[in-house]
Motif scaffolding. Structure first.
Motif, mmCIF file in Angstrom:
data_model
loop_
_atom_site.group_PDB
_atom_site.id
_atom_site.type_symbol
_atom_site.label_atom_id
_atom_site.label_comp_id
_atom_site.label_asym_id
_atom_site.label_seq_id
_atom_site.Cartn_x
_atom_site.Cartn_y
_atom_site.Cartn_z
ATOM 1 N N GLY A 1 -81.277 -30.618 21.740
ATOM 2 C CA GLY A 1 -81.825 -31.839 21.576
ATOM 3 C C GLY A 1 -83.545 -31.828 20.993
ATOM 4 N N ASN A 2 -83.460 -30.365 20.354
ATOM 5 C CA ASN A 2 -84.003 -29.948 19.591
ATOM 6 C C ASN A 2 -85.003 -29.506 20.803
ATOM 7 O OD1 ASN A 2 -83.405 -30.785 17.163
ATOM 8 N ND2 ASN A 2 -84.078 -32.874 17.599
ATOM 9 N N VAL A 3 -84.593 -29.533 22.310
ATOM 10 C CA VAL A 3 -85.484 -28.841 23.136
ATOM 11 C C VAL A 3 -85.277 -27.450 22.824
ATOM 12 C CG1 VAL A 3 -86.058 -27.978 25.710
ATOM 13 C CG2 VAL A 3 -85.335 -30.430 24.602
ATOM 14 N N CYS A 4 -86.670 -26.859 22.852
ATOM 15 C CA CYS A 4 -86.606 -25.408 22.786
ATOM 16 C C CYS A 4 -87.373 -24.896 23.884
ATOM 17 C CB CYS A 4 -88.011 -24.959 21.682
ATOM 18 S SG CYS A 4 -88.869 -23.025 22.327
ATOM 19 N N PHE A 5 -87.686 -25.214 25.106
ATOM 20 C CA PHE A 5 -88.144 -24.736 26.602
ATOM 21 C C PHE A 5 -88.718 -25.813 27.244
ATOM 22 C CE2 PHE A 5 -91.848 -23.058 24.668
ATOM 23 C CZ PHE A 5 -93.231 -23.754 25.480
ATOM 24 N N ASP A 6 -88.174 -26.571 28.693
ATOM 25 C CA ASP A 6 -89.008 -27.373 29.734
ATOM 26 C C ASP A 6 -89.197 -26.591 30.382
ATOM 27 O OD1 ASP A 6 -88.556 -29.545 31.004
ATOM 28 O OD2 ASP A 6 -87.230 -30.065 31.323
ATOM 29 N N TRP A 7 -90.724 -26.469 30.859
ATOM 30 C CA TRP A 7 -91.746 -25.707 31.383
ATOM 31 C C TRP A 7 -92.582 -26.866 32.338
ATOM 32 C CZ3 TRP A 7 -96.764 -25.253 31.897
ATOM 33 C CH2 TRP A 7 -97.367 -24.358 32.364
ATOM 34 N N HIS A 8 -92.887 -26.136 33.467
ATOM 35 C CA HIS A 8 -93.933 -27.259 34.141
ATOM 36 C C HIS A 8 -94.692 -26.210 34.952
ATOM 37 C CE1 HIS A 8 -90.793 -27.140 37.944
ATOM 38 N NE2 HIS A 8 -91.054 -25.559 37.317
ATOM 39 N N ILE A 9 -95.781 -27.121 35.587
ATOM 40 C CA ILE A 9 -96.985 -25.596 36.314
ATOM 41 C C ILE A 9 -97.508 -27.417 37.791
ATOM 42 C CG2 ILE A 9 -98.949 -26.628 34.311
ATOM 43 C CD1 ILE A 9 -99.183 -23.500 35.408
ATOM 44 N N GLY A 10 -97.893 -26.197 38.472
ATOM 45 C CA GLY A 10 -98.295 -27.423 39.456
ATOM 46 C C GLY A 10 -97.376 -27.467 40.664
ATOM 47 N N ASP A 11 -97.761 -28.437 41.227
ATOM 48 C CA ASP A 11 -97.076 -28.652 42.271
ATOM 49 C C ASP A 11 -96.809 -30.057 42.191
ATOM 50 O OD1 ASP A 11 -96.091 -29.618 45.421
ATOM 51 O OD2 ASP A 11 -96.926 -28.128 45.624
ATOM 52 N N PRO A 12 -95.198 -30.213 42.096
ATOM 53 C CA PRO A 12 -94.403 -32.148 42.208
ATOM 54 C C PRO A 12 -95.323 -32.604 43.338
ATOM 55 C CG PRO A 12 -92.703 -30.099 42.118
ATOM 56 C CD PRO A 12 -94.238 -29.597 41.951
ATOM 57 N N ALA A 13 -94.599 -31.627 44.493
ATOM 58 C CA ALA A 13 -94.321 -32.393 46.226
ATOM 59 C C ALA A 13 -96.162 -33.122 46.436
ATOM 60 C CB ALA A 13 -93.808 -31.695 47.255
ATOM 61 N N THR A 14 -96.688 -31.954 46.445
ATOM 62 C CA THR A 14 -98.231 -32.668 46.648
ATOM 63 C C THR A 14 -98.981 -33.302 45.631
ATOM 64 O OG1 THR A 14 -99.315 -30.794 45.206
ATOM 65 C CG2 THR A 14 -98.835 -30.275 48.190
ATOM 66 N N ALA B 1 -104.340 -32.154 43.071
ATOM 67 C CA ALA B 1 -103.006 -31.749 43.172
ATOM 68 C C ALA B 1 -102.690 -31.909 41.151
ATOM 69 C CB ALA B 1 -102.119 -32.844 43.575
ATOM 70 N N ILE B 2 -102.542 -31.054 40.658
ATOM 71 C CA ILE B 2 -101.294 -31.582 39.521
ATOM 72 C C ILE B 2 -100.179 -31.233 39.121
ATOM 73 C CG2 ILE B 2 -102.289 -30.790 37.540
ATOM 74 C CD1 ILE B 2 -104.819 -30.191 38.114
ATOM 75 N N TYR B 3 -99.168 -32.064 38.182
ATOM 76 C CA TYR B 3 -98.070 -31.450 38.397
ATOM 77 C C TYR B 3 -98.051 -31.388 36.606
ATOM 78 C CZ TYR B 3 -93.391 -30.951 37.659
ATOM 79 O OH TYR B 3 -91.696 -30.463 37.695
ATOM 80 N N ALA B 4 -97.712 -30.755 36.113
ATOM 81 C CA ALA B 4 -97.006 -30.834 34.588
ATOM 82 C C ALA B 4 -96.175 -30.610 33.992
ATOM 83 C CB ALA B 4 -98.782 -30.255 33.248
ATOM 84 N N GLU B 5 -95.384 -31.166 32.824
ATOM 85 C CA GLU B 5 -94.048 -31.246 32.491
ATOM 86 C C GLU B 5 -94.599 -30.964 30.906
ATOM 87 O OE1 GLU B 5 -91.919 -34.381 34.101
ATOM 88 O OE2 GLU B 5 -90.812 -32.475 35.102
ATOM 89 N N VAL B 6 -94.245 -30.095 30.415
ATOM 90 C CA VAL B 6 -94.606 -29.615 28.707
ATOM 91 C C VAL B 6 -92.702 -29.479 28.579
ATOM 92 C CG1 VAL B 6 -95.692 -28.341 26.987
ATOM 93 C CG2 VAL B 6 -96.562 -29.325 29.075
ATOM 94 N N LYS B 7 -92.339 -30.146 27.605
ATOM 95 C CA LYS B 7 -91.427 -30.080 26.344
ATOM 96 C C LYS B 7 -91.103 -29.479 24.988
ATOM 97 C CE LYS B 7 -87.717 -33.043 28.598
ATOM 98 N NZ LYS B 7 -86.190 -33.165 28.331
ATOM 99 N N ALA B 8 -91.379 -27.902 24.633
ATOM 100 C CA ALA B 8 -91.348 -27.617 23.102
ATOM 101 C C ALA B 8 -90.218 -28.693 22.250
ATOM 102 C CB ALA B 8 -91.686 -26.640 23.381
ATOM 103 N N ILE B 9 -90.230 -29.006 21.267
ATOM 104 C CA ILE B 9 -89.430 -29.507 20.477
ATOM 105 C C ILE B 9 -89.908 -28.979 19.051
ATOM 106 C CG2 ILE B 9 -88.816 -31.493 19.139
ATOM 107 C CD1 ILE B 9 -88.533 -31.639 22.818
ATOM 108 N N PHE B 10 -88.305 -28.636 18.570
ATOM 109 C CA PHE B 10 -88.061 -27.768 17.060
ATOM 110 C C PHE B 10 -88.147 -29.299 16.193
ATOM 111 C CE2 PHE B 10 -85.703 -24.527 19.464
ATOM 112 C CZ PHE B 10 -86.841 -23.400 19.013
ATOM 113 N N THR B 11 -88.623 -29.439 15.166
ATOM 114 C CA THR B 11 -88.537 -30.754 14.697
ATOM 115 C C THR B 11 -88.602 -29.910 12.763
ATOM 116 O OG1 THR B 11 -91.311 -29.638 14.173
ATOM 117 C CG2 THR B 11 -90.736 -32.054 15.364
ATOM 118 N N ASN B 12 -88.098 -30.139 12.158
ATOM 119 C CA ASN B 12 -88.379 -29.890 9.948
ATOM 120 C C ASN B 12 -89.304 -29.604 9.403
ATOM 121 O OD1 ASN B 12 -84.861 -31.012 10.643
ATOM 122 N ND2 ASN B 12 -85.253 -28.806 10.412
ATOM 123 N N THR B 13 -90.400 -29.775 10.139
ATOM 124 C CA THR B 13 -92.143 -29.109 9.655
ATOM 125 C C THR B 13 -92.145 -27.797 9.798
ATOM 126 O OG1 THR B 13 -92.601 -29.349 11.965
ATOM 127 C CG2 THR B 13 -92.200 -31.102 10.559
#
Lengths: 157, 793
Positions: free
Chosen positions: B163-176, B353-365
């Motif tokens: 899926g070209n995913v380098c990492f699937d990372w998050h920060i913060g509290d999803p429940a709150t 409250a904050i919740y952030a998800e970051v997916k880093a993606i490879f591209t042919n660039t």
């Protein structure tokens, strides 16, 4: 290899260079005048601006052989004696440079403007500098410097 | 100020003269005896197999010394280009970290990926021979666009990254955060793209490598923002020779903006090639090559949701971001959309409250990595577009909605929901200052005047925060950094009282030779003319982490201050001896050691002289000499912030956006040189406005960079920009000795959303609700036409 005779910063010079040699290459590589810079390959950035017979020219866009017999002034030839040329001094006074890479071209271009227009408006300076890119200053202080330098060059001091 | 050239003085720059008379010494200006030249053969494809490289014709061409390929790199055991930051996914697994050989081995993965290196006795000969290298490419399906790379079934950049995913990372509290949204009176949602831009320092990258076989010594001249880091990576990972045999010199460097932080393959290859051919090897990028190989910036696709209560108070923020990495992981790439982006999503606001998800993606660039602001512009753009939309959606005043949610001055230190703790700030003060300086009260009249001229006027704002001087080392280490983030300094006082300062930071436009000289002048009471600041040479400077992230004054300056404190203290002991007094009774002020409450003084120069001519000297307890080193590891980031206001005028017939005014009020902490600080703000603003209105590095679906020259990539020119109104309101950073925060990136961080908010404000009466960066005339004109058509329907 053609032998090229021209005047550079007031000195007669003879250069052996290939037909394909650009003026900027002749200046940088044959004469060691590395103050003239190359910032692009499409005549857009203006870092290579020098004066050919008194007019600003992008030296990356001119073959060296086209300069046969011409009088070239580069950034190294602008100051006389120990003092900065008024346009150079204005760039220092108004913080018109940061990394310094575009600066020689900016100064040479600005001098040509000042020779044509003793008191350019802000808009005139901004239009004139369309061929000179700077990535550091946002042009704010360059515009101030060019206007002040033009005034000083034309006796406004 | 104890000295007219000290902290707070607009001293003219010491370094200007050499640049103004054409005597700057940039890497390409360095030509060594017996110099040879390298030109690279680079992939024209976004993704391809390399079935073979035929160098026979090139090798036979005049002047050619060698043609080197990936096979030679492998045979000589050169290491791959490493990534300097390990980010782990939500599930604890490490990011996918693919190999990055210096020359392609088997496959190329972006246009510009180097396949072969041609070395010849002249640049022209190398160029001509490079055209003779025959590469047998077998094109593979490529994915040039982030939007395409995240779609199921997309071409794979790396087999090991499904899926070209380098990492699937998050920060913060999803429940709150879920709970906050559950009780929200209003939810505002926005989909955003943060456009990919090319840094474009005016000096293209260059590297000149020289191997001295007689002494087994390597010297590299390179366009680097951090020569010690380059040496460390060369020594430990790529060239694999020890530091004491490796000298890295970054002489005058013509701008960086992040793109010259990273260790690039060419730096390794010129050193290696010099060993192979027995001559120094110089490579200088041309501009097209720079577009294809310098790490780019930004390139995010995000969805953001803001929860508010009925009164407009922020309850929660939820963000999902895809961040392009490019084909290979550049030195700090994984840190940018994580620890420099998602940790900034609270902005200057009080968010429960904050919740952030970051997916880093490879591209042919080409790689995406830090570019002026690095993560913080992306966070600010997202937040300030979202807040603006909220004001419009809720029918609230844009200023008042922000004012209601800004962290109050009495809330510091303020712990955000995304890890950072802000030490100090006064966001209301910078907001008020900016509104006053912009004459916000007179805006309606200006809008009416524009309308009378057939133009659409818009007002846009952003209140922002950023984080500088990324630190401390222990924390960033826990977060995945593979380097420390301290700074080093050495202060050498000479026998006659002049001073040389060796700093591990690097100046490539920032004016360190002046700013740090002012610091010395301020502390030691000497003139800035008596101070020389040395940077950019690993043989002269003890160590250093370089310049990026607006860290030089706050981190590098603090290291200098620590060394100065040691100098002053040692001088007290010497002065006490000379003045026949107790050390406790000696004070140092205005360049003089004085027995407190008396007129018995020794000038700093006298003490320095005594240290080197120790005839009358406390030799039993104090060593001769006056030179001290220090390392400084910050306790925290610094947190500049402020308000940026922009007015635009749009011609509805052409879509041309004119930036009518830019007024900013920043809090960058204590200011050493206001002239230089203003200049830094100006430059950042130009790049921010460039991103908002003009600039985009455009790849097509197959990974061709379609506008990689100055004929296609729209750099801001003088006539594209207005004069800038820059104001400052200072709150001193609480945890470094100078109270400095940092100014290098504020313009690029704060202004893009203010520009776009202004454009949307101007177009709102027509019914336009969204526009993406860069808001080019074509895009604006089309938005106007679409809105008109929609209304008519």
């Amino acid at each position: 290899m053609p032998k090229l005779t021209l005047s550079v910063n007031g000195q007669p010079r003879t250069i052996d260079c290939a037909n394909a040699t650009l003026l900027v290459e002749a200046l940088r590589e044959h004469l060691g005048l590395t103050g003239t810079h190359v910032g692009c390959d499409s005549s857009q950035c203006g870092a290579c601006t020098v004066h050919v017979d008194g007019r600003s020219v992008k030296s990356c866009t001119m073959l060296a052989v086209e300069a046969e017999g011409a009088a070239i002034t580069t950034i190294e030839g602008l100051a006389t004696g120990g003092a900065l040329h008024p346009m150079q001094a204005a760039f220092k006074e108004h913080h018109g440079l940061q990394c310094g890479f575009c600066t020689p071209g900016m100064v040479m271009s600005a001098c040509d403007l000042a020779a044509r227009n003793a008191a350019p408006s802000e808009g005139e300076v901004r239009q004139w500098l369309e061929g000179n890119l700077c990535r550091c200053t946002g042009y704010h202080n360059i515009v101030k410097a060019v206007r002040a330098g033009a005034g000083d060059m034309n006796g406004g001091k | 100020m104890s000295n007219a050239q000290g902290i707070g003085a607009a001293v003219k720059r010491k370094e200007d003269r050499r640049f103004l008379v054409g005597k700057g010494q940039y890497t390409d200006d360095v030509t060594l005896p017996n110099q040879s030249y390298a030109v690279f053969v680079r992939s024209p494809y976004g993704h391809a197999k390399v079935n073979g490289v035929d160098a026979k014709a090139a090798l036979a061409a005049p002047g050619v010394l060698a043609v080197l390929t990936g096979a030679d790199v492998a045979a000589d055991g050169l290491g791959g280009i490493p990534c300097g930051w390990l980010v782990k996914s939500k599930d604890g697994s490490p990011m996918v970290e693919p190999p990055h050989p210096a020359l392609a081995q088997g496959k190329v993965r972006h246009v510009g990926d180097p396949v072969a290196m041609v070395i010849a006795s002249t640049k022209a000969a190398a160029k001509a021979a490079a055209a003779l290298v025959e590469v047998d490419y077998e094109p593979l399906p490529a994915v040039g666009l982030l939007a395409n790379a995240i779609v199921p079934g997309a071409p794979q950049v790396w087999d090991e990254a499904p899926g070209n995913v380098c990492f699937d990372w998050h920060i913060g509290d999803p429940a709150t955060t879920d709970a906050a949204f559950a009780k929200a009176a209003h939810v505002v949602e926005l989909d955003l793209v943060n456009n990919r831009v090319a840094p474009n320092p005016m000096e293209p990258r260059a590297a000149n490598g020289n191997f001295d076989g007689a002494n087994d010594q390597y010297t590299l001249y390179t366009t680097s923002q951090n020569p010690h880091l380059t040496r460390l990576l060369l020594a430990a990972f790529t060239l694999k020779v020890p530091e004491h045999k490796l000298r890295v010199i970054a002489p005058d460097v013509g701008g960086g903006f992040g793109s010259k932080i990273f260790h690039y393959a060419e730096e390794l290859l010129v050193l290696w090639a010099s060993r192979r051919v027995g001559r120094p090897v110089k490579w200088t990028s041309d501009r097209m090559e720079a577009f294809q190989t310098d790490a780019h910036g930004r390139d995010h696709i995000s969805n953001a949701k803001l929860a508010l209560d009925a009164s407009g108070k922020f309850l929660g923020l939820r963000v999902h971001t895809y961040a392009a990495m490019g084909a290979y992981l550049s030195t700090f790439a994984p840190a940018v959309p994580t620890y420099l982006y998602a940790t900034l999503l609270s902005g200057p606001y009080d968010f429960p409250a904050i919740y952030a998800e970051v997916k880093a993606i490879f591209t042919n660039t080409v790689a995406v990595d830090a570019y002026r602001g690095a993560g913080r512009p992306e966070a600010t753009y997202l937040l300030e577009r979202l807040v603006e939309k909220a004001a419009r959606q809720l029918g609230m005043d844009r200023v008042e909605l922000r004012r209601k949610n800004l962290i109050r001055a009495d809330q510091f230190p303020y712990q955000t929901q995304v890890a950072l703790q802000y030490d100090i700030g006064d966001y209301q003060a910078t907001l008020d200052l900016a509104l006053k300086e912009a004459n916000y009260a007179g805006y309606a009249a200006r809008a009416a005047a524009s309308q009378a001229n057939g133009k659409l006027r818009g007002f846009g704002m952003s209140t922002y925060i950023e984080a500088c001087g990324i630190a401390p080392s222990a924390l960033v280490g826990a977060l995945g950094a593979r380097a420390g983030l301290y700074e080093a300094a050495n202060v050498r006082v000479h026998p006659t009282g002049s001073v040389t300062v060796f700093t591990g930071t690097h100046s490539h436009g920032q004016g360190h030779e002046t700013t740090f000289a002012q610091l010395i002048a301020d502390r030691l009471g000497v003139s800035t003319d008596q101070v020389e600041v040395v940077h950019g040479d690993t043989d002269r400077i003890p160590f250093g982490m370089g310049t990026y992230g607006s860290r030089s004054a706050s981190v590098g300056g603090s290291a200098i201050v620590k060394a100065l404190d040691k100098i002053v203290d040692k001088g007290k002991k010497i002065a006490a001896h000379l003045l026949e007094a107790s050390v406790a009774d000696i004070e140092f002020k205005d360049g003089q050691y004085r027995v407190v409450g008396t007129d018995r003084v020794k000038a700093f120069g006298e003490v320095a002289f005594a240290a080197y001519v120790p005839h009358n000297y406390p030799i039993e307890t104090v060593e001769p000499g006056l030179e001290e080193s220090a390392f400084y590891d910050p306790k925290n980031f610094t947190f500049p912030g402020g308000t940026h206001l922009v007015e635009v005028e749009i011609d509805p017939d052409t879509g041309v956006v004119e930036v009518a005014s830019v007024t900013i009020a920043d809090d960058v902490g204590v200011i050493i040189n206001p002239m230089i600080v203003d200049g830094q703000a100006h430059g950042g603003l130009a790049q921010g406005i460039g991103q908002a209105l003009l600039e985009e590095a455009v790849y097509d679906a197959e990974g061709q960079l379609t506008n990689g020259t100055y004929m296609g990539y729209c750099m801001p020119r003088a006539a594209d920009l207005p004069n800038f109104k820059v104001g400052n309101h200072v709150t001193a950073c609480t945890h470094n000795p100078l109270g400095i925060k940092g100014v290098g990136e504020v313009g690029a961080i704060g202004v893009p959303p203010a520009v776009i908010n202004a454009v949307l404000d101007a177009l709102a009466p027509l019914g336009v609700t969204d526009i993406s960066m860069p808001a080019t005339p074509e895009k604006v004109w089309r938005a106007i036409q679409a809105a008109k058509a929609g209304k008519g329907a």
